[in-house]
Design a protein around this motif. Structure first.
Motif, PDB file in Angstrom:
ATOM      1  N   GLY A 186       0.818  -1.218   0.000  1.00  0.00           N
ATOM      2  CA  GLY A 186       0.000   0.000   0.000  1.00  0.00           C
ATOM      3  C   GLY A 186       0.843   1.255   0.000  1.00  0.00           C
ATOM      4  O   GLY A 186       1.974   1.244  -0.488  1.00  0.00           O
ATOM      5  N   ASN A 187       0.326   2.314   0.575  1.00  0.00           N
ATOM      6  CA  ASN A 187       0.917   3.647   0.406  1.00  0.00           C
ATOM      7  C   ASN A 187       1.443   4.297   1.670  1.00  0.00           C
ATOM      8  O   ASN A 187       1.910   5.420   1.633  1.00  0.00           O
ATOM      9  N   ILE A 188       1.313   3.624   2.805  1.00  0.00           N
ATOM     10  CA  ILE A 188       1.748   4.236   4.064  1.00  0.00           C
ATOM     11  C   ILE A 188       3.168   3.773   4.375  1.00  0.00           C
ATOM     12  O   ILE A 188       3.434   2.576   4.415  1.00  0.00           O
ATOM     13  N   ALA A 189       4.078   4.722   4.581  1.00  0.00           N
ATOM     14  CA  ALA A 189       5.435   4.363   4.989  1.00  0.00           C
ATOM     15  C   ALA A 189       5.513   4.387   6.505  1.00  0.00           C
ATOM     16  O   ALA A 189       4.898   5.239   7.146  1.00  0.00           O
ATOM     17  N   LEU A 190       6.252   3.434   7.071  1.00  0.00           N
ATOM     18  CA  LEU A 190       6.422   3.379   8.523  1.00  0.00           C
ATOM     19  C   LEU A 190       7.905   3.404   8.853  1.00  0.00           C
ATOM     20  O   LEU A 190       8.661   2.558   8.381  1.00  0.00           O
ATOM     21  N   VAL A 191       8.288   4.367   9.657  1.00  0.00           N
ATOM     22  CA  VAL A 191       9.666   4.390  10.135  1.00  0.00           C
ATOM     23  C   VAL A 191       9.615   4.365  11.664  1.00  0.00           C
ATOM     24  O   VAL A 191       8.892   5.134  12.283  1.00  0.00           O
ATOM     25  N   SER A 192      10.329   3.399  12.241  1.00  0.00           N
ATOM     26  CA  SER A 192      10.191   3.139  13.664  1.00  0.00           C
ATOM     27  C   SER A 192      11.541   3.079  14.345  1.00  0.00           C
ATOM     28  O   SER A 192      12.474   2.453  13.853  1.00  0.00           O
ATOM     29  N   GLN A 193      11.617   3.696  15.502  1.00  0.00           N
ATOM     30  CA  GLN A 193      12.847   3.604  16.295  1.00  0.00           C
ATOM     31  C   GLN A 193      12.929   2.221  16.922  1.00  0.00           C
ATOM     32  O   GLN A 193      13.962   1.578  16.884  1.00  0.00           O
ATOM     33  N   SER A 194      11.811   1.743  17.475  1.00  0.00           N
ATOM     34  CA  SER A 194      11.774   0.402  18.042  1.00  0.00           C
ATOM     35  C   SER A 194      11.549  -0.590  16.918  1.00  0.00           C
ATOM     36  O   SER A 194      10.544  -0.535  16.219  1.00  0.00           O
TER      37      SER A 194
END
Lengths: 466, 466
Positions: free
Chosen positions: B158-166
């Motif tokens: 899909g179109n949502i980017a996720l950037v996570s520290q954990s």
């Protein structure tokens, strides 16, 4: 119980424990409520007598043209015909043996002056005949151990009673119990509450041995004092959780056209709920989730919370939520930390919140759970599992470890799970819930439910009835 | 884009769009991360070169004893071996053709002084060799259209980017995307962020044409000013939603042992997110739910909300939530009310919130949706379905009616669904979501998401970059 309370109990019990039920307006037309209700009754453990002038048989069952024609007396009459006919049927119901009638039909006070007149007639007829009425304009009544006298689903069987002013919303909550597997004892939708009041049903549920928690959806109550006295009385025996609709000014206007009741000021209402030593549910979703925790676990002795996680980030978020909601993240006993240090990975954190890290499996969950529960600085425990598949482990193993730890510790302290990863984690979540450890998808929801349980415990530890 | 931005874009793009990937620490032992990562890479659309000294073949694929032995140059090296070996591998990676390396391995600054030393060596090696590093102590990187370089699941596309520290929390969010069917474009877990910073990845995702919304989980950032500049820049092109962990004092302490970063004051952080014209997610659960609404629907032109329901109680609760969250429950145009009166049941309410009552089906949902969307007093529409089975109707019919109304009105106003009754309502919910009308289980969650979208629209309507 005083004698009048016994009478009150028996009066309301007729709605929940009938042996023989007549349905007026039984129908074979799937577009009619009298069809849905009949299907529900026929799959119940009561004797059912469909009443209709249109047919000899409905859904394959013998039907009767009127209540007069029934071969035996009945205990309960359910009415699903046009409003104008309802009042006239009450005396017949009494003659047929019933002292209780559920009026499903709408078209009463909720539609304005003309309906109010019909509702007044209905109530007069009931008083005259000595028949109690639930409704009108309601979804009905069900007892998950006996029968479904509604046009909604039979709830999942369990210990939480639900009494709802909005029938459709109540019915919808019942639907969710099947997906969420949250068990219901009894459900009543009171609609316009023209005769039987919230307070009477709550008094009854407070005394009902099959009910461990009472959930209430209310928009407004005519007799405020009686309502708050009832929830206060019930709360001295079991937790009562209240969801209030019509909190905002416009929401309040909407309730007027919905159930015809006037919603009071939010702050006033919330304050009175607290004064009655009950707790509120802030959202629809949270109502049954809070009840589930009350139903499954003991009350905590204090606000010291222990947190175990295998996902640092989730431990951080749970800590944030717990702190915001008034818990203390206790410092663990020296002994607990030393023992944890021996068992957990060198990467693990042995300070509360404990992080067993991704390599932590069944053993790590077992030992952490056991040690945390035995620690005198921990009153309640939140166990989080976020990562299911490291090294082929499953969330079921983490759940099994948690359960073993609870059994070994045997401390009677409440334990709550946060089982993340949605359907991937479902088998672990199911294992815990089957063993009455309630599980949530979000650390915030878990902590919110724990906060309500802690609040109730505090109000009732402090002693005397207000 | 300036030249340096183009360079920055290309540098980060090597992590997300490699053609050939080497995995150091490839393993056939299911307990090793190098096994999970290899399985994920082998089901990707990139060429994979497993590197291990232990075997000639791993999971049936030819393996190489070192990077020097690879038959072709690679674009990306993923490292999953003990911390002490990592720095030494960076120069080899550069020789093998890569300018990008993902270091999965833990045991760096998050464990204290000894690890910090190793992390410093790693960064020095990277600077010297001209290699950029994501990590260490992370779950990896994935691009749902190309490859999965993590040890968690491939996300739903899909179109949502996720950037996570954990990393673990990010991985867990990725798991939920499969159940919730929320589509992800790219996922990066930054771990200790020793080299590549949040700001660089956010700059990249802001420019990425495959990404429509950026979701960020952050505990603390070393270079605050750069971080806020990046989210501000990205937010001028697409919505950025930030979930902050370590809000409480104790939560903040937990992040220290988790990713080694220091969490700043909550109020300060939230204020800076708003100043950067981004929005916050208050809970874990809400992060992707808010992004879903941004992804599926246009921005609203104002705060006038229209509400349609077939369940009075749910309409009341939605009205409460909307009022609390700053929406106006608009008075409808005279014309709208008149036309609704002609179509809806006499029992229905034609004032906002509209109650089509339990008998309202496909037609009533279609007409109400169309008329509400055409009403100039309505900027965004909330459609609630609570009762699925009256008269044999299904929630799918209600959903179909809603979709027809949206198509006929063709107004480009955002529409959100609240589809109650859990799994019973799932087919209707799925139908709406497949047509990009986001659906929620709870009126509060729906309204919360709408409030964040309204907030973003307001911040960006008012014009200039702050």
């Amino acid at each position: 119980m005083t004698d009048s309370q016994v009478d009150g109990f028996q009066e309301i019990d007729q709605f929940f424990n009938p042996k023989r039920v007549a349905l007026i307006g039984a129908s074979s037309d799937y577009r009619k409520l009298g069809n849905s209700i009949l299907m529900n009754l026929l799959t119940s453990e009561v004797e059912v007598f469909p009443v209709t002038r249109n047919r000899d048989r409905v859904l394959g069952v013998k039907a009767y043209p009127s209540l007069e024609d029934l071969p035996e007396p009945v205990d309960l009459v359910i009415i699903a015909v046009a409003a104008k006919y309802c009042a006239g049927l009450i005396a017949e119901a009494r003659k047929a043996g019933a002292r209780a009638a559920v009026v499903i039909s709408g078209g009463f006070s909720e539609i304005g002056a003309k309906g109010t007149e019909l509702e007044d007639e209905l109530v007069s007829a009931a008083r005259e005949a000595g028949v109690r009425i639930i409704g009108p304009n309601c979804v009905g009544v069900s007892n998950s151990r006996l029968f479904n006298g509604t046009f909604t689903m039979m709830p999942e069987r369990g210990n939480i009673a639900l009494v709802s002013q909005s029938g459709a919303l109540g019915g919808m909550i019942i639907y969710t119990t099947r997906t969420k597997r949250i068990g219901i004892s009894k459900f009543a939708s009171l609609g316009n509450a023209a005769d039987v009041q919230f307070s009477e049903v709550i008094d009854y549920l407070g005394d009902d041995p099959k009910t461990s928690v009472v959930a209430v959806y209310v928009e407004g109550v005519d007799q405020g004092r009686t309502f708050f006295k009832s929830i206060n009385d019930a709360a001295s025996r079991k937790p009562v959780v209240v969801l209030k609709g019509g909190r905002s000014e416009v929401g309040g206007r909407a309730t007027l056209s919905h159930t015809g009741s006037i919603a009071g000021s939010t702050q006033l209402f919330d304050g009175m709920v607290r004064q009655a030593r009950c707790v509120t549910a802030p959202t629809l979703d949270s109502l049954l989730e809070i009840c589930k925790l009350f139903d499954y676990q003991p009350l905590p002795a204090g606000r010291n919370i222990g947190i175990i996680s295998n996902t640092g980030g989730a431990g951080v978020l749970a800590t944030d939520a717990a702190t915001e909601l008034g818990f203390h993240i206790s410092a663990l006993e020296e002994n607990t930390r030393q023992e944890l240090r021996q068992v957990l990975s060198p990467m693990a954190s042995v300070e509360n919140p404990i992080d067993v890290v991704a390599s932590g499996g069944r053993r790590e969950y077992r030992v952490s759970t056991e040690l945390m529960l035995k620690d005198s600085n921990v009153d309640m425990l939140l166990v989080i599992c976020g990562v299911p598949t490291f090294a082929g482990m499953t969330q079921t193993e983490h759940a099994a470890g948690t359960l073993e730890g609870i059994r070994t510790a045997d401390e009677g302290k409440p334990v709550v799970g946060v089982w993340l990863a949605a359907d991937v984690g479902k088998p672990g979540k199911d294992l815990l819930e089957m063993n009455r450890v309630p599980c949530y998808n979000d650390p915030y929801m878990a902590t919110l439910c724990m906060a309500r349980v802690a609040e109730y415990a505090e109000m009732h530890r402090s002693g005397e009835t207000t």
